[in-house]
Structure formats: structure tokens, C-alpha cells
Write an enzyme that holds these catalytic residues in place. Structure first.
Site, PDB file in Angstrom:
ATOM      1  CG  HIS A  60      -0.213  -0.249   2.512  1.00  0.00           C
ATOM      2  ND1 HIS A  60      -0.149  -1.510   3.078  1.00  0.00           N
ATOM      3  CD2 HIS A  60       0.484   0.560   3.335  1.00  0.00           C
ATOM      4  CE1 HIS A  60       0.552  -1.455   4.200  1.00  0.00           C
ATOM      5  NE2 HIS A  60       0.951  -0.209   4.379  1.00  0.00           N
ATOM      6  NE  ARG A  76       9.121  -5.880   8.655  1.00  0.00           N
ATOM      7  CZ  ARG A  76       7.957  -5.286   8.810  1.00  0.00           C
ATOM      8  NH1 ARG A  76       7.566  -4.310   7.995  1.00  0.00           N
ATOM      9  NH2 ARG A  76       7.141  -5.655   9.778  1.00  0.00           N
ATOM     10  CG  ASP A 108       4.389  -3.384   6.208  1.00  0.00           C
ATOM     11  OD1 ASP A 108       4.502  -3.712   7.408  1.00  0.00           O
ATOM     12  OD2 ASP A 108       3.390  -2.786   5.748  1.00  0.00           O
ATOM     13  CD  GLU A 113       4.411  -7.257   9.427  1.00  0.00           C
ATOM     14  OE1 GLU A 113       3.807  -7.011  10.486  1.00  0.00           O
ATOM     15  OE2 GLU A 113       4.165  -6.667   8.356  1.00  0.00           O
ATOM     16  CG  HIS A 166       7.786  -1.750  14.258  1.00  0.00           C
ATOM     17  ND1 HIS A 166       8.459  -2.869  13.831  1.00  0.00           N
ATOM     18  CD2 HIS A 166       6.867  -1.475  13.291  1.00  0.00           C
ATOM     19  CE1 HIS A 166       7.976  -3.249  12.655  1.00  0.00           C
ATOM     20  NE2 HIS A 166       7.008  -2.433  12.304  1.00  0.00           N
ATOM     21  CG  ASP A 167       4.245  -4.152  13.900  1.00  0.00           C
ATOM     22  OD1 ASP A 167       3.753  -3.009  13.899  1.00  0.00           O
ATOM     23  OD2 ASP A 167       4.685  -4.705  12.879  1.00  0.00           O
ATOM     24  CG  ASP A 226       1.289   2.328  17.726  1.00  0.00           C
ATOM     25  OD1 ASP A 226       2.097   3.208  18.058  1.00  0.00           O
ATOM     26  OD2 ASP A 226       0.721   2.289  16.623  1.00  0.00           O
ATOM     27  NE  ARG A 252       5.276   1.620  16.514  1.00  0.00           N
ATOM     28  CZ  ARG A 252       4.387   1.640  15.533  1.00  0.00           C
ATOM     29  NH1 ARG A 252       3.906   2.809  15.108  1.00  0.00           N
ATOM     30  NH2 ARG A 252       3.969   0.515  14.964  1.00  0.00           N
TER      31      ARG A 252
END
Length: 484
Positions: free
Chosen positions: A125, A206, A208, A238, A319-320, A364, A368
Site C-alpha cells: 500500500h 524487510r 511489510d 513480515e 515496533h508492532d 502503540d 516506540r
């Protein structure tokens, strides 16, 4: 005849460090706008802290001292979000990060230290600001780019957040319009971006949410083109689950190994798992014992060709997900045990920036947060030393990087495995209990035990058995040297 699976040789010896660029380090050499959040305040979903790539370059000494020899960056391209998964321009590094010149400078500095750099490719996207999508917003069904995306009717309701988007968007988010990769022009655009940065000097991608592009031929061509530009490029997807379809040697080299992360949290953090949703695409975790852990690890190690297993991106936080320490209610011993396992098992261990000094953070944007360079009083120096030492143990042992893996004990809260490469044999043992534990480990061959890492209260070899007594909440690495 099946082709052999080939993965990048360097990745088998890699120690990765994952960096969220806006939050790791900032440099006065990168001029920025004024409206930035103070560095030492909690992160917010939309706010920017001002981290940049030159700031990373200025802290390469720290990473090198830690033992890191590869960096994975979350997205760096121009975007109107602090995480930069909303890409505006795939050919421009975000000016807040220092632009293309900063990436070039960082690559030169990292490569001079034999340190690799992998970037995040967001190819499923784009964003509302991406030129071709913005063109459709302005021109509607008369835009020449209308078939770059999956539009349903017009005008596009890209900012009417109380309605479902009338175009395909990742996770139904208006800000993330999904590319139409069935369009040859879109395919060529994405593939050109991938090759452009490979030629620029990066060491891999990497990817996404790559399963959202449900097209093997696309990813096969992606691999062919990227590997033609850099045969040693690392391509890691991922994917949060079993991924045989993508890891047969014709698409990705590896995946982010959340299949390993889950049991590592559940075993090493069994006494302290926090009552929260543990991030991303997996459910709340329940504690498991050593037998359950061994079953999960052995299953994960048997999924793929050994070439793939050796380069899986093994991680404990990202980060997820909430940070590991937060997932185990600040149990630093649980993190140490998991780190030792991560550094001694097959695959490429990955440290999420700040985990090594004890950073915490939940959902989140909590996970972060910024790296507290000016607040050394916030660093867990004992943990930092432990992580540094475990990395050195891994780098000093070819068996721990490339050797076979065999479980030798999995009972209650005691777990041990052996790794063998040529004549080098190493045993790794864990006592996750809060009391002392004895264990008798069967040996396939003899060998004189030599303590490499950790501490033991007793160690003795009896013919084909190695007897150990470990303190509570500890792990050890023991070399089995050939008998004279």
C-alpha cells in the site's frame, strides 16, 4: 529437479539491531522544523521526536561495541507519519531523516565497519499523499492512474473517516490505499524501487505485510531482480505464522520469526506474563513448561530447509508488539534468559533498540519510545553487559551460529540443548525456576566440559552424562572439548 535453497551467507553470522528512526538518535547536523516533541516525553501516535539517520551514524560506536553487525530500519522514505508506513515518495528518504544524502553517508560508515543495513519495503500500500493516488483524488475517474489502485466509485472518500473507504485499503484504513499489483505499470514501479535501493547500496529488504500481495509470480520476480542487483541481499517477510509457501527458495530468504517469539515469552516469562494482548497477530499467551517449549521450538525448526532456518529473523520485541519487559511485567531475569536463548539458537538474533538497556513500553505508541542517550541513570547497565556478553559468546562460536540443534532435556522448568558444528560441540542449559536445579544431560559423545558463559554450582561428567546444578533463573553455555 528442485533447485537448492540459497540464502545470504553473511546473514548466518548476523546480529541485527532494529531501529525505529524517529526515536533512536538525532543529530544537530540535520536541520528540522521546530514543531517537534521533546525527546524525553512519552511518544504519541502522531508526534515526531526528530530522530534521523545521521544520529544513527553518530552512534555506530555504541552498536559496534554491543556486537551488532546488521541494522534493520523501519521505513525511512518520505511520509507524513512518524512510523513512515504511509509512503509518499519511494525514491526519497524523508528529509526529517536527512534525505538520500544521509542514507548514503550512513551506508558508507556502516559498511566501513562491516555492518549491513536492511530497509523496510512497504509495497502493498501507499498513502493518500502518494502522487498517483493524489492524482485520483484530484481528477476522479478521469485520472490516468485510476487503475493503480482498487477504486469502487467516485469521488474517493479518503478523508471521510466515518465511512468505509470506497477503495481497497490495508486494514480498512483510509490513509493506506492498496496498490493494484495486477497492473503491469504498478509491478514495474515497485520492482524498480526495490532494485534502485539495492543498487544504492542497501543490503536487503524487510517486506511489510507481503502476504497481502497474494501473487507468487510477483515475489518471484522481486527476488530475481533484487538478487541480480545484489546476490547477497537479504529478503525477509513480515509473516507471523508458518510460511512454507514463501520460503521454498524462490521468494523470501526468511521471515520475522514470531513463531519463535511466542513460546519464548510463554516459557522464559511463564511466572510473570502480563495480562495484556501481546501485540500483532497472536493472542494472549499462557505459560508453558519446558516440554511445551521444546515441542514448539522443535516444530519451528523443522518447518523449513536448514538454509532458511539459519537466517530466520529471531526477535523478542518489535515496533508492532509491546516490549518484552512490559510483556513479562519488568522481569529482567526473564528477558536475560530469553536473550541467552535467542543468541544461542539457530537464526539471526535481533535486538529491538533499547531492549538491551531495559526500555519498557506497551501498545502503540508505547513501545516506540525514544532512546535515553542523556539519561544514563535510566539504563540497566547489568542487562546491557549481559546482552553484550551473550552476543560475544555467539560470535565466538561457529556451532552457535551454524551448528545442528538437538534438545537434550525438557522437564518442568529445566531445558537444555546441544549444538554441533564439525568438531565443536556446545551445550546450553536453562533453569527458569526460582530455586536451584540439578540436571543430568545425556551426551552422544564424550568431551571435557568447559564453562563458556554463566555460572554453575556443580559441573561433572560421568561417562555419557553431564551433571549440572544451576542457580535459580539462570542459563549457561558449556563447551564440550574433545578428550585428549
Amino acid at each position: 529437479m528442485e533447485q537448492p535453497v540459497i540464502t545470504p551467507e553473511w546473514t548466518k553470522d548476523a546480529i541485527f539491531y532494529q531501529i525505529f528512526p524517529d526515536r533512536f538518535a538525532k543529530s544537530d547536523r540535520v536541520i528540522k522544523p521546530n514543531n517537534l516533541e521533546p525527546w524525553d516525553t512519552p511518544p504519541t501516535p502522531r508526534g515526531f521526536k526528530g530522530g534521523d539517520l545521521i544520529g544513527v551514524q553518530e552512534h555506530l560506536d555504541y552498536l559496534e561495541d554491543l556486537g551488532v553487525n546488521a541494522i534493520y530500519f523501519t521505513p525511512v522514505f518520505q511520509s507524513a507519519s512518524n512510523h513512515r508506513y504511509h509512503t509518499f515518495d519511494y525514491y526519497q528518504v524523508d528529509p526529517l531523516l536527512g534525505g538520500n544524502e544521509a542514507l548514503h553517508s550512513l551506508l558508507d560508515a556502516a559498511h566501513a565497519r562491516d555492518m549491513r543495513v536492511v530497509l523496510d519495503g512497504v509495497f502493498n500500500h501507499a498513502s493518500r499523499g502518494f502522487f498517483q493516488f493524489n492524482h485520483i483524488l484530484e481528477c476522479g475517474d478521469k485520472s490516468p492512474y485510476v487503475d493503480w489502485f482498487h477504486t469502487k466509485d467516485f469521488p474517493l472518500n479518503a478523508y471521510e473517516l466515518d465511512q468505509e473507504p470506497n477503495y481497497r485499503a490495508w486494514a480498512g484504513l483510509h490513509a493506506l490505499p492498496k496498490f493494484n499489483t495486477g497492473n503491469p505499470q504498478v509491478r514495474d514501479f515497485i520492482l524498480d524501487v526495490a532494485v534502485y535501493w539495492a543498487n544504492f547500496g542497501i543490503d536487503g529488504w524487510r517486506l511489510d505485510v507481503p502476504t497481502e500481495i497474494d501473487d507468487d509470480t510477483f515475489w518471484q520476480e522481486f527476488r530475481r531482480r533484487v538478487k541480480a542487483a545484489n546476490p547477497e541481499a537479504y529478503i525477509v517477510g513480515e509473516i507471523w505464522h508458518e510460511a512454507k509457501r514463501w520460503l521454498a527458495g524462490d521468494q523470501f530468504d526468511a521471515i520475522m520469526n514470531y513463531v519463535m517469539t511466542r513460546p519464548a515469552i510463554a516459557f522464559f516469562g511463564a511466572r510473570s506474563i502480563a495480562p495484556l494482548w501481546h501485540g500483532g497477530n497472536y493472542p494472549p499467551l499462557q505459560p508453558i513448561d519446558a516440554a511445551g517449549f521444546a515441542e514448539a521450538i522443535e516444530a519451528s525448526l523443522s518447518l523449513y530447509d536448514w538454509e532458511v532456518t539459519q537466517v530466520q529473523l529471531n526477535l523478542l520485541s518489535s515496533h508492532d508488539t509491546p516490549r518484552f519487559l512490559t510483556m513479562v511485567e519488568n522481569d529482567a531475569d526473564a528477558l536475560k534468559l530469553a536473550m541467552l536463548f535467542q543468541m544461542t539458537m539457530p537464526g539471526a538474533p535481533t535486538v529491538y533498540y533499547g531492549d538491551e538497556i531495559g526500555l519498557t513500553g506497551g501498545y502503540d505508541p508505547g513501545m516506540r519510545g525514544t532512546f535515553p542517550w542523556d539519561r544514563r541513570d535510566l539504563w540497566d547497565m547489568d542487562l546491557l553487559g549481559f546482552v553484550r556478553d551473550t552476543i560475544r559468546v555467539r560470535k565466538g562460536s561457529v556451532a552457535l551460529r551454524r551448528g545442528t540443534y538437538r534438545t537434550v532435556l525438557a522437564e518442568g522448568e529445566r531445558y537444555a540443548f546441544e549444538r554441533v558444528y564439525g568438531s565443536e560441540r556446545v551445550l546450553v542449559a536453562f533453569n527458569v525456576a526460582q530455586s536451584h536445579a540439578s540436571m543430568d544431560l545425556p551426551l552422544v559423545e564424550g568431551g571435557s566440559p568447559r564453562l563458556v558463559f554463566g555460572s554453575v554450582e556443580e559441573i561433572a561428567r560421568h561417562d555419557d552424562t553431564l551433571s549440572l546444578k544451576l542457580p535459580p533463573r539462570t542459563g549457561v553455555v558449556i563447551a564440550l572439548d574433545a578428550d585428549a
